[in-house]
Write a protein that holds these residues in place. Structure first.
Motif, PDB file in Angstrom:
ATOM      1  N   GLY A   7       0.838  -1.188   0.000  1.00 33.89           N
ATOM      2  CA  GLY A   7       0.000   0.000   0.000  1.00 33.89           C
ATOM      3  C   GLY A   7       0.873   1.237   0.000  1.00 33.89           C
ATOM      4  O   GLY A   7       1.898   1.279   0.676  1.00 33.89           O
ATOM      5  N   LEU A   8       0.464   2.230  -0.775  1.00 30.88           N
ATOM      6  CA  LEU A   8       1.266   3.437  -0.927  1.00 30.88           C
ATOM      7  C   LEU A   8       0.401   4.672  -0.731  1.00 30.88           C
ATOM      8  O   LEU A   8      -0.711   4.760  -1.257  1.00 30.88           O
ATOM      9  CB  LEU A   8       1.890   3.473  -2.331  1.00 30.88           C
ATOM     10  CG  LEU A   8       2.843   4.607  -2.660  1.00 30.88           C
ATOM     11  CD1 LEU A   8       4.143   4.462  -1.862  1.00 30.88           C
ATOM     12  CD2 LEU A   8       3.152   4.621  -4.146  1.00 30.88           C
ATOM     13  N   GLY A   9       0.915   5.616   0.046  1.00 32.74           N
ATOM     14  CA  GLY A   9       0.311   6.931   0.190  1.00 32.74           C
ATOM     15  C   GLY A   9       1.409   7.957  -0.014  1.00 32.74           C
ATOM     16  O   GLY A   9       2.581   7.654   0.190  1.00 32.74           O
ATOM     17  N   TRP A  10       1.053   9.171  -0.423  1.00 28.59           N
ATOM     18  CA  TRP A  10       2.081  10.182  -0.675  1.00 28.59           C
ATOM     19  C   TRP A  10       1.455  11.566  -0.680  1.00 28.59           C
ATOM     20  O   TRP A  10       0.261  11.727  -0.894  1.00 28.59           O
ATOM     21  CB  TRP A  10       2.789   9.912  -2.004  1.00 28.59           C
ATOM     22  CG  TRP A  10       1.901  10.034  -3.207  1.00 28.59           C
ATOM     23  CD1 TRP A  10       1.738  11.132  -4.002  1.00 28.59           C
ATOM     24  CD2 TRP A  10       1.029   9.029  -3.743  1.00 28.59           C
ATOM     25  NE1 TRP A  10       0.823  10.872  -4.988  1.00 28.59           N
ATOM     26  CE2 TRP A  10       0.378   9.592  -4.857  1.00 28.59           C
ATOM     27  CE3 TRP A  10       0.732   7.717  -3.383  1.00 28.59           C
ATOM     28  CZ2 TRP A  10      -0.552   8.885  -5.614  1.00 28.59           C
ATOM     29  CZ3 TRP A  10      -0.192   7.010  -4.137  1.00 28.59           C
ATOM     30  CH2 TRP A  10      -0.816   7.580  -5.247  1.00 28.59           C
ATOM     31  N   VAL A  61      -3.007   1.467  -4.414  1.00 25.15           N
ATOM     32  CA  VAL A  61      -2.998   2.918  -4.243  1.00 25.15           C
ATOM     33  C   VAL A  61      -4.427   3.464  -4.262  1.00 25.15           C
ATOM     34  O   VAL A  61      -5.331   2.847  -4.820  1.00 25.15           O
ATOM     35  CB  VAL A  61      -2.149   3.610  -5.337  1.00 25.15           C
ATOM     36  CG1 VAL A  61      -0.688   3.231  -5.219  1.00 25.15           C
ATOM     37  CG2 VAL A  61      -2.660   3.275  -6.715  1.00 25.15           C
ATOM     38  N   ARG A  88      -6.414   9.283  -6.336  1.00 24.34           N
ATOM     39  CA  ARG A  88      -5.163   9.888  -6.827  1.00 24.34           C
ATOM     40  C   ARG A  88      -4.818   9.374  -8.222  1.00 24.34           C
ATOM     41  O   ARG A  88      -3.666   9.435  -8.652  1.00 24.34           O
ATOM     42  CB  ARG A  88      -4.009   9.579  -5.862  1.00 24.34           C
ATOM     43  CG  ARG A  88      -4.273   9.848  -4.408  1.00 24.34           C
ATOM     44  CD  ARG A  88      -3.907  11.134  -3.765  1.00 24.34           C
ATOM     45  NE  ARG A  88      -2.797  11.906  -4.165  1.00 24.34           N
ATOM     46  CZ  ARG A  88      -1.752  12.192  -3.390  1.00 24.34           C
ATOM     47  NH1 ARG A  88      -1.648  11.665  -2.196  1.00 24.34           N
ATOM     48  NH2 ARG A  88      -0.820  12.999  -3.809  1.00 24.34           N
ATOM     49  N   PRO A 125       2.187   6.742  -8.881  1.00 22.00           N
ATOM     50  CA  PRO A 125       1.920   5.301  -8.815  1.00 22.00           C
ATOM     51  C   PRO A 125       2.339   4.557 -10.091  1.00 22.00           C
ATOM     52  O   PRO A 125       2.807   3.420 -10.021  1.00 22.00           O
ATOM     53  CB  PRO A 125       0.413   5.199  -8.580  1.00 22.00           C
ATOM     54  CG  PRO A 125      -0.140   6.554  -8.737  1.00 22.00           C
ATOM     55  CD  PRO A 125       0.988   7.531  -8.681  1.00 22.00           C
ATOM     56  N   ILE A 151      -0.952  -2.354 -10.739  1.00 23.71           N
ATOM     57  CA  ILE A 151      -1.563  -1.434  -9.776  1.00 23.71           C
ATOM     58  C   ILE A 151      -2.983  -1.902  -9.473  1.00 23.71           C
ATOM     59  O   ILE A 151      -3.736  -2.261 -10.376  1.00 23.71           O
ATOM     60  CB  ILE A 151      -1.617   0.005 -10.320  1.00 23.71           C
ATOM     61  CG1 ILE A 151      -0.212   0.548 -10.549  1.00 23.71           C
ATOM     62  CG2 ILE A 151      -2.399   0.913  -9.372  1.00 23.71           C
ATOM     63  CD1 ILE A 151      -0.183   1.927 -11.180  1.00 23.71           C
ATOM     64  N   TRP A 204      -6.205  -0.136  -7.911  1.00 25.10           N
ATOM     65  CA  TRP A 204      -6.749   1.159  -7.508  1.00 25.10           C
ATOM     66  C   TRP A 204      -7.832   0.902  -6.468  1.00 25.10           C
ATOM     67  O   TRP A 204      -8.802   0.204  -6.738  1.00 25.10           O
ATOM     68  CB  TRP A 204      -7.318   1.903  -8.706  1.00 25.10           C
ATOM     69  CG  TRP A 204      -6.261   2.240  -9.712  1.00 25.10           C
ATOM     70  CD1 TRP A 204      -5.955   1.535 -10.838  1.00 25.10           C
ATOM     71  CD2 TRP A 204      -5.355   3.339  -9.671  1.00 25.10           C
ATOM     72  NE1 TRP A 204      -4.911   2.142 -11.503  1.00 25.10           N
ATOM     73  CE2 TRP A 204      -4.523   3.246 -10.814  1.00 25.10           C
ATOM     74  CE3 TRP A 204      -5.167   4.392  -8.784  1.00 25.10           C
ATOM     75  CZ2 TRP A 204      -3.521   4.181 -11.082  1.00 25.10           C
ATOM     76  CZ3 TRP A 204      -4.167   5.312  -9.058  1.00 25.10           C
ATOM     77  CH2 TRP A 204      -3.358   5.207 -10.197  1.00 25.10           C
ATOM     78  N   SER A 258      -2.003   4.095   3.339  1.00 27.09           N
ATOM     79  CA  SER A 258      -1.168   2.982   2.865  1.00 27.09           C
ATOM     80  C   SER A 258      -1.609   1.653   3.477  1.00 27.09           C
ATOM     81  O   SER A 258      -1.690   0.635   2.776  1.00 27.09           O
ATOM     82  CB  SER A 258       0.315   3.240   3.135  1.00 27.09           C
ATOM     83  OG  SER A 258       0.562   3.476   4.500  1.00 27.09           O
ATOM     84  N   CYS A 287      -5.082   0.686   1.923  1.00 28.38           N
ATOM     85  CA  CYS A 287      -4.931   0.226   0.534  1.00 28.38           C
ATOM     86  C   CYS A 287      -4.399  -1.207   0.492  1.00 28.38           C
ATOM     87  O   CYS A 287      -4.916  -2.049  -0.240  1.00 28.38           O
ATOM     88  CB  CYS A 287      -4.000   1.147  -0.244  1.00 28.38           C
ATOM     89  SG  CYS A 287      -4.756   2.685  -0.792  1.00 28.38           S
ATOM     90  N   CYS A 322       4.182   3.741   3.320  1.00 33.23           N
ATOM     91  CA  CYS A 322       4.062   2.398   2.754  1.00 33.23           C
ATOM     92  C   CYS A 322       3.629   1.437   3.848  1.00 33.23           C
ATOM     93  O   CYS A 322       3.973   1.615   5.011  1.00 33.23           O
ATOM     94  CB  CYS A 322       5.402   1.899   2.231  1.00 33.23           C
ATOM     95  SG  CYS A 322       6.075   2.851   0.889  1.00 33.23           S
TER      96      CYS A 322
END
Length: 124
Positions: free
Chosen positions: A5-8, A38, A42, A48, A59, A61, A91, A94, A117
């Protein structure tokens, strides 16, 4: 199966994401990554796509409503994330959504330079 899982934040770069991802994946015992998870809200951003290409993975979503339903399973609660998205940890949520109903968090959120992450394992 393993899901990252990714956040930013809007200023995050691929290099910053790579550093955070390396830290998270180093803690997940060398299992093969199945997908990058992700937030769908976004979807217009390039990060991503760059990360998925770098990792050589697909990916997933993840819809906001699905993330919000898993707040209780998140180990981290970010006040900023809750304020902006209603999600305890983007993160972690996700990764958990992508891992499916039997998914479990195996690496809680790590945060570095505007990137977060987390890693979850599931059987989807």
């Amino acid at each position: 199966m393993i899901f990252l899982g990714l956040g930013w934040n809007s200023r995050a770069t691929l290099t910053q994401a790579q550093a955070c991802i390396a830290l998270a994946l180093a803690q997940q015992f060398g299992k093969e990554l199945s997908a990058l998870a992700v937030p769908a809200f976004r979807h217009t951003e390039n990060l991503p796509l760059q990360v998925a290409k770098w990792l050589g993975t697909r990916i997933v979503w993840v819809e906001l409503a699905a993330m919000q339903q898993l707040n209780a399973q998140c180990q981290t609660v970010s006040a900023r994330s809750m304020q902006h998205t209603g999600v305890a940890s983007v993160s972690e949520a996700c990764a958990l959504v992508a891992a499916g109903p039997q998914g479990k968090l195996i690496v809680p959120r790590c945060s570095m330079n505007g990137v977060t992450c987390a890693v979850a394992e599931g059987d989807i």
